[in-house]
Design a protein around this motif. Structure first.
Motif, PDB file in Angstrom:
ATOM      1  N   ARG A 140       0.213   2.004  -3.975  1.00 28.74           N
ATOM      2  CA  ARG A 140       0.099   1.415  -5.312  1.00 28.74           C
ATOM      3  C   ARG A 140       1.314   1.751  -6.191  1.00 28.74           C
ATOM      4  NH1 ARG A 140      -4.316  -1.582  -7.437  1.00 28.74           N
ATOM      5  NH2 ARG A 140      -3.852  -1.974  -9.626  1.00 28.74           N
ATOM      6  N   GLN A 141       2.481   1.834  -5.544  1.00 28.74           N
ATOM      7  CA  GLN A 141       3.732   2.018  -6.254  1.00 28.74           C
ATOM      8  C   GLN A 141       4.414   0.661  -6.406  1.00 28.74           C
ATOM      9  OE1 GLN A 141       4.735   5.150  -7.545  1.00 28.74           O
ATOM     10  NE2 GLN A 141       2.581   5.445  -6.952  1.00 28.74           N
ATOM     11  N   VAL A 142       4.964   0.408  -7.590  1.00 28.73           N
ATOM     12  CA  VAL A 142       5.587  -0.882  -7.871  1.00 28.73           C
ATOM     13  C   VAL A 142       6.797  -1.103  -6.970  1.00 28.73           C
ATOM     14  CG1 VAL A 142       6.819  -2.235  -9.612  1.00 28.73           C
ATOM     15  CG2 VAL A 142       4.768  -0.949 -10.245  1.00 28.73           C
ATOM     16  N   VAL A 143       6.900  -2.293  -6.406  1.00 30.50           N
ATOM     17  CA  VAL A 143       8.012  -2.681  -5.534  1.00 30.50           C
ATOM     18  C   VAL A 143       8.920  -3.639  -6.296  1.00 30.50           C
ATOM     19  CG1 VAL A 143       8.645  -3.880  -3.402  1.00 30.50           C
ATOM     20  CG2 VAL A 143       6.620  -2.408  -3.464  1.00 30.50           C
ATOM     21  N   LYS A 144      10.206  -3.341  -6.329  1.00 28.25           N
ATOM     22  CA  LYS A 144      11.181  -4.183  -7.023  1.00 28.25           C
ATOM     23  C   LYS A 144      12.018  -5.036  -6.073  1.00 28.25           C
ATOM     24  CE  LYS A 144      10.705  -3.230 -11.465  1.00 28.25           C
ATOM     25  NZ  LYS A 144      10.506  -4.281 -12.474  1.00 28.25           N
ATOM     26  N   LYS A 166      16.698 -15.852  -2.307  1.00 22.76           N
ATOM     27  CA  LYS A 166      17.930 -15.773  -3.107  1.00 22.76           C
ATOM     28  C   LYS A 166      18.572 -14.392  -3.061  1.00 22.76           C
ATOM     29  CE  LYS A 166      16.612 -19.273  -6.555  1.00 22.76           C
ATOM     30  NZ  LYS A 166      16.318 -19.509  -7.987  1.00 22.76           N
ATOM     31  N   GLY A 167      17.819 -13.386  -2.608  1.00 26.15           N
ATOM     32  CA  GLY A 167      18.323 -12.020  -2.613  1.00 26.15           C
ATOM     33  C   GLY A 167      18.279 -11.384  -3.989  1.00 26.15           C
ATOM     34  N   ASP A 168      17.420 -11.899  -4.865  1.00 26.31           N
ATOM     35  CA  ASP A 168      17.302 -11.369  -6.225  1.00 26.31           C
ATOM     36  C   ASP A 168      16.180 -10.339  -6.303  1.00 26.31           C
ATOM     37  OD1 ASP A 168      19.289 -13.082  -7.058  1.00 26.31           O
ATOM     38  OD2 ASP A 168      17.902 -14.613  -7.811  1.00 26.31           O
ATOM     39  N   PRO A 169      16.306  -9.360  -7.199  1.00 24.33           N
ATOM     40  CA  PRO A 169      15.239  -8.363  -7.372  1.00 24.33           C
ATOM     41  C   PRO A 169      14.066  -8.947  -8.147  1.00 24.33           C
ATOM     42  CG  PRO A 169      16.975  -7.970  -8.965  1.00 24.33           C
ATOM     43  CD  PRO A 169      17.471  -9.074  -8.061  1.00 24.33           C
ATOM     44  N   ILE A 170      12.919  -8.303  -8.064  1.00 21.02           N
ATOM     45  CA  ILE A 170      11.745  -8.693  -8.841  1.00 21.02           C
ATOM     46  C   ILE A 170      11.922  -8.176 -10.263  1.00 21.02           C
ATOM     47  CG2 ILE A 170       9.260  -8.381  -9.104  1.00 21.02           C
ATOM     48  CD1 ILE A 170       9.082  -8.124  -6.057  1.00 21.02           C
ATOM     49  N   PRO A 171      11.857  -9.045 -11.274  1.00 25.76           N
ATOM     50  CA  PRO A 171      12.177  -8.624 -12.635  1.00 25.76           C
ATOM     51  C   PRO A 171      11.094  -7.807 -13.329  1.00 25.76           C
ATOM     52  CG  PRO A 171      11.554 -10.931 -12.621  1.00 25.76           C
ATOM     53  CD  PRO A 171      11.618 -10.501 -11.180  1.00 25.76           C
ATOM     54  N   GLY A 172       9.842  -7.948 -12.894  1.00 27.85           N
ATOM     55  CA  GLY A 172       8.751  -7.254 -13.558  1.00 27.85           C
ATOM     56  C   GLY A 172       7.883  -6.485 -12.574  1.00 27.85           C
ATOM     57  N   GLU A 173       6.747  -5.999 -13.057  1.00 25.70           N
ATOM     58  CA  GLU A 173       5.791  -5.303 -12.186  1.00 25.70           C
ATOM     59  C   GLU A 173       4.875  -6.345 -11.558  1.00 25.70           C
ATOM     60  OE1 GLU A 173       3.764  -2.180 -14.243  1.00 25.70           O
ATOM     61  OE2 GLU A 173       5.592  -1.010 -14.541  1.00 25.70           O
ATOM     62  N   TRP A 174       5.315  -6.870 -10.416  1.00 28.98           N
ATOM     63  CA  TRP A 174       4.601  -7.961  -9.758  1.00 28.98           C
ATOM     64  C   TRP A 174       3.853  -7.504  -8.513  1.00 28.98           C
ATOM     65  CZ3 TRP A 174       8.526 -12.651  -9.480  1.00 28.98           C
ATOM     66  CH2 TRP A 174       8.857 -13.046 -10.794  1.00 28.98           C
ATOM     67  N   ALA A 175       4.468  -6.606  -7.756  1.00 29.01           N
ATOM     68  CA  ALA A 175       3.920  -6.243  -6.442  1.00 29.01           C
ATOM     69  C   ALA A 175       3.909  -4.724  -6.281  1.00 29.01           C
ATOM     70  CB  ALA A 175       4.756  -6.878  -5.332  1.00 29.01           C
ATOM     71  N   ILE A 176       3.014  -4.264  -5.386  1.00 35.29           N
ATOM     72  CA  ILE A 176       2.905  -2.835  -5.099  1.00 35.29           C
ATOM     73  C   ILE A 176       2.851  -2.617  -3.586  1.00 35.29           C
ATOM     74  CG2 ILE A 176       1.809  -2.113  -7.253  1.00 35.29           C
ATOM     75  CD1 ILE A 176      -0.906  -2.399  -5.869  1.00 35.29           C
ATOM     76  N   ASP A 177       3.160  -1.388  -3.187  1.00 40.18           N
ATOM     77  CA  ASP A 177       3.052  -1.034  -1.780  1.00 40.18           C
ATOM     78  C   ASP A 177       1.684  -0.395  -1.510  1.00 40.18           C
ATOM     79  OD1 ASP A 177       3.148   1.618  -2.680  1.00 40.18           O
ATOM     80  OD2 ASP A 177       5.262   1.876  -2.157  1.00 40.18           O
ATOM     81  N   GLY A 178       1.510   0.150  -0.315  1.00 38.22           N
ATOM     82  CA  GLY A 178       0.217   0.710   0.076  1.00 38.22           C
ATOM     83  C   GLY A 178      -0.185   1.951  -0.685  1.00 38.22           C
TER      84      GLY A 178
END
Length: 360
Positions: A204-208, A190-202
């Motif tokens: 361990r920074q939150v990815v939106k 959909k091209g929408d941002p992640i609304p919460g703290e769901w995922a992280i990068d290598g």
């Protein structure tokens, strides 16, 4: 775009039949996907179809194979899904467990050599609709980063629990991670941002950015090289918020599925042999007391919770309430399909010489 559940079901049956599934298995697979879409669980609905077809084409899924019962007792079952869709072996196992639990109060099953099985709640509801308690678990591809780690190792490892009730069963169905990977996939489409703290990068920074997160999850889940990052455990990114409890829940499911089935743990499903495992349990609550009384007591508890004092503009909902509301609405008004999935369906329809579902 909205399509009717009827047209979605008919289209899915035709597609699955074209790809070599039996008529009965095609109808089951279609029903599980439509059921997910009706309940507003679009992450596990028709948007999965292109992914399933890709796995059929690369022989991760073998549609002509039927599940095999390897061992059976009056209270237990060991099933080999035989590299077919997890839905098929799971429905078989739950059907048999319902019969066993009615005779023996408790029955359990483990499935090995399986694939994705859709929503865990679909199978637990089968038990609830028979007046029984149902529990369903599965492991998945590696998506989830353990507490304080930087690499994905665990699956999203769904857990579903149902209890018979009126006017409908209680249903809790959710990943043991913050979200399933499919929810991020839908946001990326959909091209929408992640609304919460769901995922992280290598690091361990939150990815939106959902597309960035989806790229991370695809690399983690489908390649042997570990790029770092993934989905967070329940509790989020901080140990202070007890994310080790979500980590523990995920490990319990790993033990009941991959370890008990003697199959791959989630961390190893992207290397060499691809195989998921499932665990099911069914209990007969009427052994412990009158079923009508148990149902009434459960509903009384839910009613008291819903009526607690709460924040203005909010509503207290019991697990399952939102899905039942979506189900009733979507039955009438149709299910929503994002544009990317609609394009995929049109392409699949052309390949199969079928008509794609039309917008309402």
């Amino acid at each position: 775009m909205k399509i009717s559940a009827k047209s979605e079901n008919e289209f899915l049956i035709q597609v699955f039949t074209k790809y070599g599934f039996t008529p009965d298995n095609s109808a089951l697979l279609a029903d599980t996907l439509v059921d997910a879409d009706l309940r507003g669980i679009s992450s596990h609905g028709i948007q999965r179809l292109a992914w399933y077809i890709n796995m059929i084409k690369d022989h991760t899924i073998e549609p002509q194979n039927e599940p095999l019962i390897l061992k059976e007792t009056p209270t237990s079952l060991l099933v080999d899904a035989n590299q077919n869709m997890g839905h098929i072996a799971s429905a078989l196992a739950m059907t048999k467990l319902i019969e066993k639990a009615k005779n023996s109060v408790v029955a359990t099953a483990v499935i090995r050599n399986s694939n994705h099985f859709g929503t865990a709640g679909y199978y637990s509801r089968m038990a609830a609709e028979a007046g029984l308690i149902g529990i369903s678990n599965t492991n998945t591809r590696p998506l989830v980063v353990p507490t304080n780690a930087k690499d994905a190792f665990l699956g999203s490892n769904a857990f579903a629990f149902t209890f018979p009730g009126e006017p409908h069963p209680f249903v809790f169905d959710g990943a043991t991670s913050v979200v399933s990977g499919g929810k991020i996939q839908v946001l990326a489409k959909k091209g929408d941002p992640i609304p919460g703290e769901w995922a992280i990068d290598g690091d361990r920074q939150v990815v939106k950015d959902a597309n960035e997160a989806e790229d991370i999850l695809s690399a983690v889940a489908f390649t042997e090289k570990q790029p770092g990052g993934g989905v967070l455990t329940l509790g989020g990114n901080s140990e202070e918020n007890s994310n080790y409890k979500g980590f523990g829940n995920s490990l319990v499911v790993e033990l009941l599925t991959g370890i008990l089935a003697q199959g791959s743990i989630s961390a190893d499903t992207n290397t060499g042999k691809h195989d998921f495992s499932q665990f099911f349990m069914v209990l007969d609550p009427s052994f412990f007391g009158d079923l009508a009384t148990l149902k009434a007591n459960a509903q009384s508890m839910f009613t008291r919770i819903r009526n607690l004092d709460h924040q203005p503009g909010t509503q207290i909902m019991i697990p399952g309430d939102r899905e039942y509301k979506h189900y009733d609405e979507n039955k009438v008004h149709g299910v929503s399909i994002d544009d990317t999935t609609a394009d995929q369906l049109a392409e699949i329809a052309a390949q199969c010489h079928l008509s794609a579902p039309q917008a309402l």
